[in-house]
Design a protein around this motif. Structure first.
Motif, PDB file in Angstrom:
ATOM      1  N   THR A 304      31.799  41.291  38.167  1.00 20.63           N
ATOM      2  CA  THR A 304      31.872  40.359  37.049  1.00 20.63           C
ATOM      3  C   THR A 304      30.533  39.661  36.874  1.00 20.63           C
ATOM      4  O   THR A 304      29.656  39.714  37.733  1.00 20.63           O
ATOM      5  CB  THR A 304      32.954  39.309  37.313  1.00 20.63           C
ATOM      6  N   GLY A 309      31.884  30.658  37.989  1.00 21.31           N
ATOM      7  CA  GLY A 309      33.209  31.025  38.464  1.00 21.31           C
ATOM      8  C   GLY A 309      34.302  30.407  37.616  1.00 21.31           C
ATOM      9  O   GLY A 309      34.083  29.464  36.855  1.00 21.31           O
ATOM     10  N   HIS A 312      40.408  27.028  39.106  1.00 22.23           N
ATOM     11  CA  HIS A 312      41.709  27.335  39.709  1.00 22.23           C
ATOM     12  C   HIS A 312      42.628  26.124  39.817  1.00 22.23           C
ATOM     13  O   HIS A 312      43.837  26.251  39.717  1.00 22.23           O
ATOM     14  CB  HIS A 312      41.525  27.969  41.092  1.00 22.23           C
ATOM     15  N   ASP A 352      41.588  38.971  46.215  1.00 20.93           N
ATOM     16  CA  ASP A 352      41.194  40.319  45.773  1.00 20.93           C
ATOM     17  C   ASP A 352      40.807  41.224  46.934  1.00 20.93           C
ATOM     18  O   ASP A 352      39.836  41.983  46.879  1.00 20.93           O
ATOM     19  CB  ASP A 352      40.049  40.243  44.767  1.00 20.93           C
ATOM     20  N   LEU A 366      34.451  32.783  44.951  1.00 26.35           N
ATOM     21  CA  LEU A 366      34.954  32.541  43.601  1.00 26.35           C
ATOM     22  C   LEU A 366      33.805  32.268  42.636  1.00 26.35           C
ATOM     23  O   LEU A 366      33.782  32.773  41.510  1.00 26.35           O
ATOM     24  CB  LEU A 366      35.919  31.354  43.631  1.00 26.35           C
ATOM     25  N   ASN A 369      31.798  35.696  42.092  1.00 29.57           N
ATOM     26  CA  ASN A 369      32.418  36.927  41.618  1.00 29.57           C
ATOM     27  C   ASN A 369      33.410  36.775  40.460  1.00 29.57           C
ATOM     28  O   ASN A 369      34.002  37.765  40.051  1.00 29.57           O
ATOM     29  CB  ASN A 369      33.163  37.602  42.780  1.00 29.57           C
ATOM     30  N   THR A 370      33.621  35.583  39.962  1.00 26.28           N
ATOM     31  CA  THR A 370      34.639  35.419  38.919  1.00 26.28           C
ATOM     32  C   THR A 370      34.104  34.673  37.704  1.00 26.28           C
ATOM     33  O   THR A 370      33.018  34.076  37.734  1.00 26.28           O
ATOM     34  CB  THR A 370      35.862  34.644  39.457  1.00 26.28           C
ATOM     35  N   ARG A 371      34.920  34.719  36.680  1.00 25.25           N
ATOM     36  CA  ARG A 371      34.608  33.996  35.435  1.00 25.25           C
ATOM     37  C   ARG A 371      35.923  33.601  34.775  1.00 25.25           C
ATOM     38  O   ARG A 371      36.985  34.160  35.122  1.00 25.25           O
ATOM     39  CB  ARG A 371      33.789  34.873  34.497  1.00 25.25           C
ATOM     40  N   GLN A 374      39.563  35.685  34.084  1.00 29.22           N
ATOM     41  CA  GLN A 374      39.751  36.779  35.032  1.00 29.22           C
ATOM     42  C   GLN A 374      41.017  36.549  35.864  1.00 29.22           C
ATOM     43  O   GLN A 374      41.342  35.424  36.228  1.00 29.22           O
ATOM     44  CB  GLN A 374      38.539  36.876  35.955  1.00 29.22           C
ATOM     45  N   VAL A 376      42.872  37.060  39.359  1.00 30.52           N
ATOM     46  CA  VAL A 376      42.602  37.337  40.776  1.00 30.52           C
ATOM     47  C   VAL A 376      43.924  37.388  41.521  1.00 30.52           C
ATOM     48  O   VAL A 376      44.891  36.739  41.141  1.00 30.52           O
ATOM     49  CB  VAL A 376      41.676  36.267  41.401  1.00 30.52           C
ATOM     50  N   THR A 392      45.453  33.595  36.813  1.00 29.72           N
ATOM     51  CA  THR A 392      44.461  33.741  35.744  1.00 29.72           C
ATOM     52  C   THR A 392      43.580  32.502  35.735  1.00 29.72           C
ATOM     53  O   THR A 392      44.056  31.389  35.479  1.00 29.72           O
ATOM     54  CB  THR A 392      45.139  33.907  34.378  1.00 29.72           C
ATOM     55  N   LEU A 393      42.309  32.693  36.022  1.00 31.56           N
ATOM     56  CA  LEU A 393      41.379  31.569  36.117  1.00 31.56           C
ATOM     57  C   LEU A 393      41.090  30.975  34.738  1.00 31.56           C
ATOM     58  O   LEU A 393      41.099  31.680  33.734  1.00 31.56           O
ATOM     59  CB  LEU A 393      40.078  32.030  36.768  1.00 31.56           C
TER      60      LEU A 393
END
Length: 409
Positions: A304, A309, A312, A352, A366, A369-371, A374, A376, A392-393
């Motif tokens: 990603t 990030g 959450h 993940d 987090l 690797n995330t946005r 996304q 997870v 879902t973030l």
């Protein structure tokens, strides 16, 4: 049925007179003839398993690592799969330490190191370390071991087969003390995926369901054996049926496999990048063979865009240590964590497929690797059960702008 009559003497030769009347001697001969087959066969005792257990125990280790606090045991079990000290065990937080230790059957206490972990199969390979030698060098231990390649080629166990489980359940064994032995029957071979939502767990392949209470604390990574001592499965972790609140006793077969969906970047005919779904089959024999060589590579997850990030809404316990376990203290109402069903006292173990050793590890992964938007997959330990939750973030909330104080008149 023809009844035998007592023999009579005829010219010095014993013969049977068909016309002789029945006597009580005749009855005795008849009873003796009928009873003879049963008297000749001695009563069979139950098959003893002490010999099998003793030999198998020499091919097992007790594993000690991270844990030792609320709901996280610091002990487990492992199966020796090479004379050089490679060990197959369960993938868990137990392995997340630089001070991993194993106890051999003869009482030796040796350090070990993780070589490979596959969350989708829920297994890992560690190797025993010998002082003064690098991890890739031969140890010279020459240990008794289970030939995993040969075990994977044998026919699978069938429903109704008697099996034995050898584990360090409840940390009953230390040093040279023997592991616990349990006997049971294979109740079924079935896919754990058929129970998603009932047994929440990352592994989705086949399992042997057994009628013995095998899956206790410390048992994960133990050996499921035939009555001859042949390896047929790896005892799994503790999982609970969330509907009936009952535990499941199972083992992962040595020839297990799982299909993993992943999204990879490819280019179309015009050279433009596009997402393409790909299914990769991961098998236990391949994992073991490559893992022992240090060549196993986990399935590549889609990368990603690096950034801040996704949001959450998890409020963790105070992060006062370098490796503070990722316990949830609270969740922000209406946040992605609240909508996904995370609760206070949940312990985040994987995200993940990546192990979460601490709050810092979770936050760093987090952010990297995330946005927002996304999805997870988070594996948490809730009470004594494991739960897999998809979240879902969201977009990180903006910090409130302070209102300037009014100017004095």
């Amino acid at each position: 049925m023809t009844l035998l009559r007592p023999p009579v003497e005829a010219g010095g030769v014993t013969a049977h007179d068909p016309n002789a009347p029945m006597t009580r001697h005749s009855t005795w001969f008849l009873a003796a003839a009928l009873a003879a087959p049963f008297a000749a066969a001695p009563a069979r005792a139950a098959d003893p398993f002490n010999e099998v257990a003793e030999k198998a125990n020499q091919k097992m280790v007790k594993v000690f690592g991270a844990g030792g606090f609320s709901r996280l045991n610091s002990y487990g079990t492992g199966i020796i799969i090479s004379p050089d000290g490679h060990v197959l065990t369960a993938a868990s937080q137990l392995l997340d330490t630089s001070e991993l230790v194993v106890h051999l059957y003869d009482g030796q206490r040796l350090k070990a190191q993780v070589l490979a972990v596959e969350p989708e199969l829920d297994v890992a390979i560690i190797k025993i370390r010998v002082e003064g030698k690098k991890i890739e060098e031969p140890t010279g231990l020459n240990l008794d071991y289970f030939d995993f390649a040969a075990a994977a080629k044998r026919p699978p166990a069938e429903t109704g087969d008697w099996v034995l489980a050898l584990t360090n359940t409840f940390e009953i064994a230390l040093r040279d003390e023997p592991l616990s032995l349990q006997r049971g029957v294979v109740m079924a071979r079935t896919k754990l995926a058929g129970r998603r939502g009932v047994f929440e767990f990352p592994y989705t392949g086949d399992v042997y369901v057994v009628d013995a209470i095998t899956n206790n604390p410390g048992a994960a990574g133990g050996a499921l054996l035939t009555r001859k001592g042949e390896l047929i499965g790896v005892v799994g972790r503790e999982i609970k049926n969330s509907l009936s609140d009952t535990w499941m006793n199972y083992a992962i077969p040595v020839n297990a496999k799982v299909d993993i969906k992943e999204v990879v970047k490819t280019k179309d005919k015009d050279g433009k990048e596009k997402d393409e779904e790909k299914v990769t089959t991961v098998t236990m024999p391949d994992f073991v063979a490559l893992g022992m060589q240090g060549k196993y590579k986990n399935v590549t997850r889609p990368k990603t865009v690096l950034g801040e990030g996704g949001y959450h809404g998890i409020v963790f316990v105070p992060n006062i240590l370098d490796r503070t376990p990722a316990y949830v203290e609270d969740v922000v109402p209406g946040s992605p964590a609240a909508k996904a069903g995370l609760r206070p006292d949940d312990l985040v173990s994987f995200i993940d497929g990546e192990p979460v050793a601490s709050i810092n590890v979770f936050q760093t992964w987090l952010k990297k690797n995330t946005r927002p938007g996304q999805v997870v997959r988070i594996e948490v330990r809730r009470g004594e059960a494991l739960q897999t939750i998809e979240m879902t973030l969201g977009v990180p909330p903006k910090a409130a702008t302070p209102t300037p104080a009014p100017m004095p008149k």
